[in-house]
Write an enzyme that holds these catalytic residues in place. Structure first.
Site, PDB file in Angstrom:
ATOM      1  N   HIS A  20      43.266  42.054  42.263  1.00 13.12           N
ATOM      2  CA  HIS A  20      43.411  43.336  42.973  1.00 13.12           C
ATOM      3  C   HIS A  20      44.474  43.213  44.070  1.00 13.12           C
ATOM      4  O   HIS A  20      45.303  44.108  44.243  1.00 13.12           O
ATOM      5  CB  HIS A  20      42.099  43.736  43.664  1.00 13.12           C
ATOM      6  CG  HIS A  20      40.954  44.050  42.747  1.00 13.12           C
ATOM      7  ND1 HIS A  20      39.756  43.377  42.796  1.00 13.12           N
ATOM      8  CD2 HIS A  20      40.821  44.982  41.770  1.00 13.12           C
ATOM      9  CE1 HIS A  20      38.931  43.892  41.894  1.00 13.12           C
ATOM     10  NE2 HIS A  20      39.540  44.852  41.251  1.00 13.12           N
ATOM     11  N   LYS A  44      27.854  51.138  37.441  1.00 11.84           N
ATOM     12  CA  LYS A  44      27.728  49.703  37.135  1.00 11.84           C
ATOM     13  C   LYS A  44      26.699  48.975  38.010  1.00 11.84           C
ATOM     14  O   LYS A  44      26.414  47.807  37.766  1.00 11.84           O
ATOM     15  CB  LYS A  44      29.075  49.019  37.361  1.00 11.84           C
ATOM     16  CG  LYS A  44      30.180  49.486  36.450  1.00 11.84           C
ATOM     17  CD  LYS A  44      31.477  48.802  36.863  1.00 11.84           C
ATOM     18  CE  LYS A  44      32.668  49.326  36.100  1.00 11.84           C
ATOM     19  NZ  LYS A  44      33.918  48.837  36.690  1.00 11.84           N
ATOM     20  N   ARG A  98      45.669  44.604  32.733  1.00 10.97           N
ATOM     21  CA  ARG A  98      45.613  43.173  32.350  1.00 10.97           C
ATOM     22  C   ARG A  98      45.949  43.077  30.872  1.00 10.97           C
ATOM     23  O   ARG A  98      46.948  43.591  30.432  1.00 10.97           O
ATOM     24  CB  ARG A  98      44.223  42.610  32.674  1.00 10.97           C
ATOM     25  CG  ARG A  98      44.004  42.470  34.170  1.00 10.97           C
ATOM     26  CD  ARG A  98      42.558  42.281  34.506  1.00 10.97           C
ATOM     27  NE  ARG A  98      41.830  43.523  34.285  1.00 10.97           N
ATOM     28  CZ  ARG A  98      40.613  43.790  34.740  1.00 10.97           C
ATOM     29  NH1 ARG A  98      39.963  42.865  35.427  1.00 10.97           N
ATOM     30  NH2 ARG A  98      40.029  44.936  34.507  1.00 10.97           N
ATOM     31  N   SER A 136      36.241  41.199  38.417  1.00 10.51           N
ATOM     32  CA  SER A 136      35.139  41.053  39.375  1.00 10.51           C
ATOM     33  C   SER A 136      33.872  40.608  38.647  1.00 10.51           C
ATOM     34  O   SER A 136      33.085  39.825  39.169  1.00 10.51           O
ATOM     35  CB  SER A 136      34.878  42.384  40.082  1.00 10.51           C
ATOM     36  OG  SER A 136      36.020  42.790  40.779  1.00 10.51           O
TER      37      SER A 136
HETATM   38  P1  ADP Z   1      37.001  49.747  37.891  1.00 12.64           P
HETATM   39  O1  ADP Z   1      35.566  49.844  38.241  1.00 12.64           O
HETATM   40  O2  ADP Z   1      37.763  51.017  38.050  1.00 12.64           O
HETATM   41  O3  ADP Z   1      37.324  49.010  36.621  1.00 12.64           O
HETATM   42  P2  ADP Z   1      37.938  47.463  39.378  1.00 12.64           P
HETATM   43  O4  ADP Z   1      37.675  47.260  40.813  1.00 12.64           O
HETATM   44  O5  ADP Z   1      37.345  46.468  38.447  1.00 12.64           O
HETATM   45  O6  ADP Z   1      37.515  48.922  39.087  1.00 12.64           O
HETATM   46  O7  ADP Z   1      39.484  47.544  39.134  1.00 12.64           O
HETATM   47  C1  ADP Z   1      40.298  48.484  39.737  1.00 12.64           C
HETATM   48  C2  ADP Z   1      41.653  48.458  39.074  1.00 12.64           C
HETATM   49  O8  ADP Z   1      42.223  47.178  39.275  1.00 12.64           O
HETATM   50  C3  ADP Z   1      41.642  48.677  37.568  1.00 12.64           C
HETATM   51  O9  ADP Z   1      42.836  49.375  37.223  1.00 12.64           O
HETATM   52  C4  ADP Z   1      41.674  47.291  37.002  1.00 12.64           C
HETATM   53  O10 ADP Z   1      42.279  47.275  35.717  1.00 12.64           O
HETATM   54  C5  ADP Z   1      42.546  46.601  38.021  1.00 12.64           C
HETATM   55  N1  ADP Z   1      42.307  45.167  38.079  1.00 12.64           N
HETATM   56  C6  ADP Z   1      41.152  44.513  38.314  1.00 12.64           C
HETATM   57  N2  ADP Z   1      41.328  43.172  38.265  1.00 12.64           N
HETATM   58  C7  ADP Z   1      42.649  42.990  37.982  1.00 12.64           C
HETATM   59  C8  ADP Z   1      43.462  41.843  37.753  1.00 12.64           C
HETATM   60  N3  ADP Z   1      42.965  40.608  37.777  1.00 12.64           N
HETATM   61  N4  ADP Z   1      44.752  42.036  37.501  1.00 12.64           N
HETATM   62  C9  ADP Z   1      45.253  43.290  37.431  1.00 12.64           C
HETATM   63  N5  ADP Z   1      44.563  44.407  37.602  1.00 12.64           N
HETATM   64  C10 ADP Z   1      43.262  44.259  37.876  1.00 12.64           C
END
Ligand code: ADP
Length: 166
Positions: A20, A44, A98, A136
Site C-alpha cells: 500500500h 470482510k 498486483r 493484508s
Molecule cells: P480492498 O479491501 O479494497 O481490497 P485493500 O486495503 O486490500 O483494500 O487494498 C486497497 C488497494 O490497494 C487495492 O487496489 C489493492 O489492489 C491495492 N493493494 C493492496 N496490496 C497491494 C500490493 N501489495 N501492491 C499493490 N497494490 C496493493
C-alpha cells in the site's frame, strides 16, 4: 490555472503493508492531493478497528518520501465510494494492481464506479515486484503462524499485530 487534481485511494488497509505504501508514494507523484480513504466496516470483518487502521496509515504515510509535495489526508468512510469521492472533490480513484488475480475485481469496480459517476476515472498503479504478491490477508495469516514479515510491513504494524495476538 487548472484545478488541483485530487485522487482518492480507497481500501481496507487491515493492516497497511509496504505494498500500500508503495502505491501511495507512486500516487503522490501523479496527483496534487491524495485522500486515503479507509473503509470503515467492510464485509470482510477487519481485525483492526477503523480508528486503528486510520492511525496506522497516518503514522506510516508521515515517513514516506513525497518528492512533489502532494498534500496527503487520511480519513475513514462508510458510505458509497462515489458519494465520498464527490464530498472530497476527487476526480480520480487510485487502485493498486498486483497479479492477474486483481484484474477482474478491479475492472468490475472501475466500470461500476464510472457508471455511477461518468466523470470519474480510475488509475491503476503497479507496485515494486517484491510487493506484488503481498496482501493484508496474507500478512495476518503469516504473522499469526509465526512467520517473519520483516521488510513487508512497517515496524509499527508488526507491534500492532503483536498486540492483537490471542
Ligand atoms: P480492498 O479491501 O479494497 O481490497 P485493500 O486495503 O486490500 O483494500 O487494498 C486497497 C488497494 O490497494 C487495492 O487496489 C489493492 O489492489 C491495492 N493493494 C493492496 N496490496 C497491494 C500490493 N501489495 N501492491 C499493490 N497494490 C496493493
Amino acid at each position: 490555472m487548472r484545478h488541483p487534481l485530487i485522487g482518492l485511494y480507497p481500501g481496507t488497509f487491515d493492516p497497511i503493508t509496504k505494498g500500500h505504501l508503495d502505491i501511495i508514494y507512486r500516487a503522490t507523484k501523479v496527483v496534487d492531493r491524495l485522500v486515503i480513504a479507509v473503509a470503515g466496516n467492510p464485509g470482510k470483518g477487519p481485525l483492526f478497528t477503523a480508528d486503528e487502521r486510520v492511525e496506522m496509515v497516518r503514522d506510516d504515510v508521515a515517513d514516506l518520501p513525497n518528492p512533489n509535495g502532494a498534500e496527503i489526508e487520511v480519513c475513514a468512510f462508510d458510505c458509497l465510494l462515489m458519494d465520498f469521492a464527490a464530498q472530497v472533490k476527487a476526480r480520480v480513484i487510485i487502485r493498486g494492481l498486483r497479479a492477474v488475480s486483481d484484474f477482474e475485481y478491479e475492472f468490475q469496480m472501475a466500470l461500476m464506479n464510472r457508471s455511477l459517476d461518468s466523470r470519474m476515472e480510475t488509475v491503476f498503479l503497479t507496485p515494486k515486484e517484491e510487493y506484488s504478491y503481498l496482501s493484508s490477508r496474507l500478512v495476518k495469516e503469516v504473522f499469526f503462524l509465526g512467520g517473519d514479515l520483516a521488510g513487508l510491513v512497517p515496524a509499527r504494524v508488526l507491534a500492532s499485530l503483536a498486540a492483537k495476538k490471542p
